[in-house]
Motif scaffolding. Structure first.
Motif, PDB file in Angstrom:
ATOM      1  N   ARG A 172       0.848  -1.187   0.000  1.00 51.98           N
ATOM      2  CA  ARG A 172       0.000   0.000   0.000  1.00 51.98           C
ATOM      3  C   ARG A 172       0.879   1.230   0.000  1.00 51.98           C
ATOM      4  O   ARG A 172       1.813   1.348   0.786  1.00 51.98           O
ATOM      5  CB  ARG A 172      -0.909   0.002   1.225  1.00 51.98           C
ATOM      6  CG  ARG A 172      -1.867   1.160   1.210  1.00 51.98           C
ATOM      7  CD  ARG A 172      -2.903   1.047   2.265  1.00 51.98           C
ATOM      8  NE  ARG A 172      -3.862   2.134   2.110  1.00 51.98           N
ATOM      9  CZ  ARG A 172      -5.072   2.109   2.596  1.00 51.98           C
ATOM     10  NH1 ARG A 172      -5.499   1.066   3.278  1.00 51.98           N
ATOM     11  NH2 ARG A 172      -5.875   3.128   2.413  1.00 51.98           N
ATOM     12  N   ASP A 179      -3.219   5.950  -0.908  1.00 52.00           N
ATOM     13  CA  ASP A 179      -4.525   5.480  -1.354  1.00 52.00           C
ATOM     14  C   ASP A 179      -4.419   4.521  -2.538  1.00 52.00           C
ATOM     15  O   ASP A 179      -5.409   4.273  -3.224  1.00 52.00           O
ATOM     16  CB  ASP A 179      -5.410   6.668  -1.737  1.00 52.00           C
ATOM     17  CG  ASP A 179      -5.844   7.471  -0.520  1.00 52.00           C
ATOM     18  OD1 ASP A 179      -5.884   6.896   0.584  1.00 52.00           O
ATOM     19  OD2 ASP A 179      -6.129   8.669  -0.675  1.00 52.00           O
ATOM     20  N   ASP A 180      -3.226   4.001  -2.766  1.00 47.84           N
ATOM     21  CA  ASP A 180      -3.002   3.081  -3.886  1.00 47.84           C
ATOM     22  C   ASP A 180      -2.473   1.746  -3.393  1.00 47.84           C
ATOM     23  O   ASP A 180      -1.819   1.659  -2.353  1.00 47.84           O
ATOM     24  CB  ASP A 180      -2.000   3.667  -4.880  1.00 47.84           C
ATOM     25  CG  ASP A 180      -2.530   4.914  -5.557  1.00 47.84           C
ATOM     26  OD1 ASP A 180      -3.726   4.943  -5.925  1.00 47.84           O
ATOM     27  OD2 ASP A 180      -1.753   5.872  -5.725  1.00 47.84           O
ATOM     28  N   ASP A 229      -0.083  -1.270  -4.917  1.00 50.92           N
ATOM     29  CA  ASP A 229       0.840  -1.640  -5.983  1.00 50.92           C
ATOM     30  C   ASP A 229       1.003  -3.150  -5.997  1.00 50.92           C
ATOM     31  O   ASP A 229       1.269  -3.759  -4.956  1.00 50.92           O
ATOM     32  CB  ASP A 229       2.208  -0.994  -5.775  1.00 50.92           C
ATOM     33  CG  ASP A 229       2.203   0.494  -6.078  1.00 50.92           C
ATOM     34  OD1 ASP A 229       1.132   1.031  -6.405  1.00 50.92           O
ATOM     35  OD2 ASP A 229       3.272   1.108  -5.993  1.00 50.92           O
ATOM     36  N   GLU A 249      -0.246   0.008 -10.439  1.00 53.93           N
ATOM     37  CA  GLU A 249      -0.872   0.710  -9.326  1.00 53.93           C
ATOM     38  C   GLU A 249      -2.380   0.766  -9.531  1.00 53.93           C
ATOM     39  O   GLU A 249      -2.857   1.058 -10.616  1.00 53.93           O
ATOM     40  CB  GLU A 249      -0.297   2.124  -9.269  1.00 53.93           C
ATOM     41  CG  GLU A 249      -0.645   2.892  -8.043  1.00 53.93           C
ATOM     42  CD  GLU A 249       0.104   4.220  -8.031  1.00 53.93           C
ATOM     43  OE1 GLU A 249      -0.455   5.204  -8.566  1.00 53.93           O
ATOM     44  OE2 GLU A 249       1.224   4.251  -7.504  1.00 53.93           O
ATOM     45  N   SER A 295      -6.158   1.941  -7.334  1.00 53.53           N
ATOM     46  CA  SER A 295      -6.721   2.658  -6.198  1.00 53.53           C
ATOM     47  C   SER A 295      -7.200   1.653  -5.151  1.00 53.53           C
ATOM     48  O   SER A 295      -7.743   0.598  -5.487  1.00 53.53           O
ATOM     49  CB  SER A 295      -7.908   3.516  -6.645  1.00 53.53           C
ATOM     50  OG  SER A 295      -8.578   4.044  -5.517  1.00 53.53           O
TER      51      SER A 295
END
Length: 149
Positions: A109, A112-113, A115, A124, A126
């Motif tokens: 994390r 707010d993403d 990966d 990536e 959301s």
């Protein structure tokens, strides 16, 4: 005396593992700042070593589904090391890129993403995309189909 020590070590080592008795695997992820939706529906059980972070998640069978233009596949057992906001040395999850299946080795994390890393490259997404757990076969599109009625 050595039997006593052996019994103590056995009891102590098994107490480090949690087998989904108090929390679901999805709740454990959320407690570690990861969305529960990075796991598909259908977790049968999980094991987690609280000391090392090593975990295993068990499903009844393999599970595959689409995410955007990719296809993702979970083996019936996946494993890795869980830390706050990160899963390392992930085993049992792969993504189809063009014509090849590539192993997803890490999930982390970043604000707010989320990966998803395949080693030298990552994609990536959301965190909002992982509010719900995907379902085998239709992934996150199952929710869109239901909500359109």
């Amino acid at each position: 005396m050595s039997i006593f020590v052996l019994c103590f070590l056995l009891i102590f080592s098994t107490s480090l593992f949690v087998s989904g008795q108090n929390q679901s695997a999805y709740e454990v992820l959320q407690k570690n700042n990861l969305p529960g939706g990075i796991l598909p529906h259908g977790v049968v059980k999980y094991d987690l070593n609280k000391k090392t972070g090593f975990f295993k998640v068990y499903f009844n069978s393999t599970c595959s589904f689409p995410i955007d233009s990719y296809k993702v596949k979970y083996q019936s057992t996946i494993s890795g090391y869980l830390r706050t906001g990160r899963v390392r040395q992930l085993q049992g999850v792969s993504v189809k890129v063009l014509f090849f299946w590539v192993h997803i080795s890490e999930v982390y994390r970043d604000g707010d993403d989320i990966d998803l890393s395949v080693g030298v490259a990552s994609e990536e997404f959301s965190v909002r995309n992982f509010e719900n757990s995907p379902r085998c076969g239709c992934g996150f599109d199952c929710y869109r189909a239901v909500s359109s009625f």
